[in-house]
Structure formats: C-alpha cells, structure tokens
Design a protein around this motif. Structure first.
Motif, mmCIF file in Angstrom:
data_model
loop_
_atom_site.group_PDB
_atom_site.id
_atom_site.type_symbol
_atom_site.label_atom_id
_atom_site.label_comp_id
_atom_site.label_asym_id
_atom_site.label_seq_id
_atom_site.Cartn_x
_atom_site.Cartn_y
_atom_site.Cartn_z
ATOM 1 N N LEU A 48 8.976 15.645 7.063
ATOM 2 C CA LEU A 48 7.630 15.704 7.994
ATOM 3 C C LEU A 48 6.643 14.698 7.217
ATOM 4 O O LEU A 48 6.455 14.847 6.145
ATOM 5 C CB LEU A 48 6.907 17.021 8.061
ATOM 6 N N LEU A 49 6.474 13.436 7.571
ATOM 7 C CA LEU A 49 5.762 12.590 6.951
ATOM 8 C C LEU A 49 4.555 12.040 7.783
ATOM 9 O O LEU A 49 4.836 11.757 9.161
ATOM 10 C CB LEU A 49 6.704 11.338 6.851
ATOM 11 N N LEU A 50 3.348 11.609 6.947
ATOM 12 C CA LEU A 50 2.349 11.235 7.702
ATOM 13 C C LEU A 50 1.772 10.048 7.120
ATOM 14 O O LEU A 50 1.955 9.817 5.854
ATOM 15 C CB LEU A 50 1.148 12.345 7.904
ATOM 16 N N ILE A 51 1.584 8.903 8.071
ATOM 17 C CA ILE A 51 1.426 7.573 7.348
ATOM 18 C C ILE A 51 -0.362 7.276 7.522
ATOM 19 O O ILE A 51 -0.715 7.082 8.842
ATOM 20 C CB ILE A 51 2.254 6.507 7.776
ATOM 21 N N TYR A 73 -0.744 -2.362 3.197
ATOM 22 C CA TYR A 73 -0.660 -0.928 2.207
ATOM 23 C C TYR A 73 -0.774 0.217 3.053
ATOM 24 O O TYR A 73 -1.827 0.314 3.744
ATOM 25 C CB TYR A 73 -1.548 -1.381 1.237
ATOM 26 N N ILE A 74 0.214 1.167 2.576
ATOM 27 C CA ILE A 74 -0.235 2.567 3.298
ATOM 28 C C ILE A 74 -0.026 3.587 2.293
ATOM 29 O O ILE A 74 0.358 3.445 1.300
ATOM 30 C CB ILE A 74 0.879 2.796 4.475
ATOM 31 N N VAL A 75 -0.364 4.790 2.929
ATOM 32 C CA VAL A 75 -0.219 6.010 2.021
ATOM 33 C C VAL A 75 0.701 6.926 2.739
ATOM 34 O O VAL A 75 0.602 7.067 4.035
ATOM 35 C CB VAL A 75 -1.321 6.742 1.636
ATOM 36 N N VAL A 76 1.865 7.495 2.115
ATOM 37 C CA VAL A 76 2.719 8.343 2.813
ATOM 38 C C VAL A 76 2.297 9.619 2.392
ATOM 39 O O VAL A 76 2.604 10.151 1.035
ATOM 40 C CB VAL A 76 4.095 7.976 2.704
ATOM 41 N N LYS A 77 1.984 10.839 3.188
ATOM 42 C CA LYS A 77 1.830 11.977 2.885
ATOM 43 C C LYS A 77 3.249 12.950 3.288
ATOM 44 O O LYS A 77 3.608 13.061 4.554
ATOM 45 C CB LYS A 77 0.796 12.791 3.743
#
Length: 202
Positions: free
Chosen positions: A47-50, A2-6
């Motif tokens: 622009l995505l941060l995981i 499970y991840i969160v994408v900012k």
C-alpha cells in the motif's frame, strides 16, 4: 519530479482503512496549504501513497531538532498557512473534513517555508452541521481537546484546539507533553502555558 512515498505497514491493524480514507479524502482536495497527493498503488499487498516532496520536512524538525532557526516572520506565516488549511477543510469543502490529527509533525514545509497540512489517514467526512460520530480516540496525546478525550467525538472545535497547541509550540518552542519545573509529573503544553501565565485551570 521529486516525490515522497508513504508505505503503509503490512502489520498495521488500521493500515488498509487509513490508506483508503487518505485516498478517498485527499484525492479530491486542492488547496495551496494541503500536501498534494500525486498517486497511489496497491499491488502485491503493498500500500503506497505518493506525495509532493516538501524540501524542508516537518515543522517539528525545526522547532525541536534544530534543523534550522525559524524567524518570527516564518513562524507567523506557518501558523497562518495551517489556519488557512483548516478553514478550507471545515468550511469550504462540500462536506466538512475533520483532520483529527493536527500536530507539528504533520505540518510540512516547502522550500520557501510555506506550510502544508498532510497525513489524512485519520480524517473523516461529516455533514457541516454535525460532529463526527467516531468513538475511537485517534490523535496524539498533548494535542487532544479535553472534550474529545472524554467523549471520543471529534469536531471542528477539537481540530481547532489541536491547531492552538501547534500555535503554542510555534510561539513557545515547547513540546506538547513535558514535565513540571520540579520534574515530578508530566504536563501538557496548555497546562504549562496557563501556569506560566498565571491563569486558572478549567
């Protein structure tokens, strides 16, 4: 996993700068009380941060939105974990890292309510014996140290002041900005605490 994408807003004036700072700083950090950056992407103007997924969300959800009741043992551990994260950033890294945005909604909680500091978009690298040279206020009202408001220069001490506000939030269950008893004007949590404790304001 499970991840969160900012996702960084395309309309954000400082979006690319914060995205770059976050990758540059947090990708080289490893500490049990920092949210781990898993990866990033910048294709087709996105622009995505995981990040690792934090099951219990942010601290403010539990303090102010009644997601769950935090026992005193959990509150004490959360404060200790946050202090540990700041100590690592300020003292144990090759360069001192000023977070500049320590607040309860940047403190994330895992499934066991261990706390991890996240959101490094406003963080800056500085020499250990120097303060930040930034002249732009980069924090949230209620968490900013008085000297930071006056000079615009962040420091280890201004990060620690913000930690103190979060510690008061944890202990008192009050938001960083509120109103006086007669609702006539806004007041900070630090000012409210000093009045409540009968301490003189500096």
């Amino acid at each position: 996993m499970y991840i969160v994408v900012k996702r960084v807003s395309k309309t954000s004036e400082h979006g690319i700068k914060e995205y770059t700072a976050e990758i540059k700083i947090i990708s080289q950090l490893r500490h049990k009380n920092l949210v781990e950056l898993k990866g990033w992407c910048h294709e087709k103007s996105e622009l995505l941060l995981i990040y690792e997924f934090m099951e219990n969300g942010s601290l403010d959800l539990h303090l102010f939105k009644q997601k769950s009741w935090l026992t005193w043992d959990k509150r004490k551990r959360i404060a200790y974990d946050l202090a540990s994260a700041l100590s690592y950033l300020h003292e144990d890294c090759k360069e001192c890292i000023l977070h500049r945005d320590v607040k309860s909604n940047n403190v994330m909680l895992d499934s066991n309510f261990n706390a991890k500091l996240g959101d490094f978009g406003l963080a800056r690298l500085v020499d250990h014996d120097k303060n930040s040279k930034t002249t732009m206020l980069a924090r949230t009202l209620g968490y900013m140290a008085p000297e930071y408001v006056m000079t615009g220069k962040a420091s280890k001490e201004s990060d620690v002041y913000s930690f103190g506000v979060v510690a008061l939030e944890i202990a008192c269950g009050q938001k960083p900005i509120g109103y006086t008893a007669n609702e006539e004007r806004q007041t900070t949590l630090v000012e409210w605490f000093r009045i409540y404790m009968g301490l003189e304001l500096f």
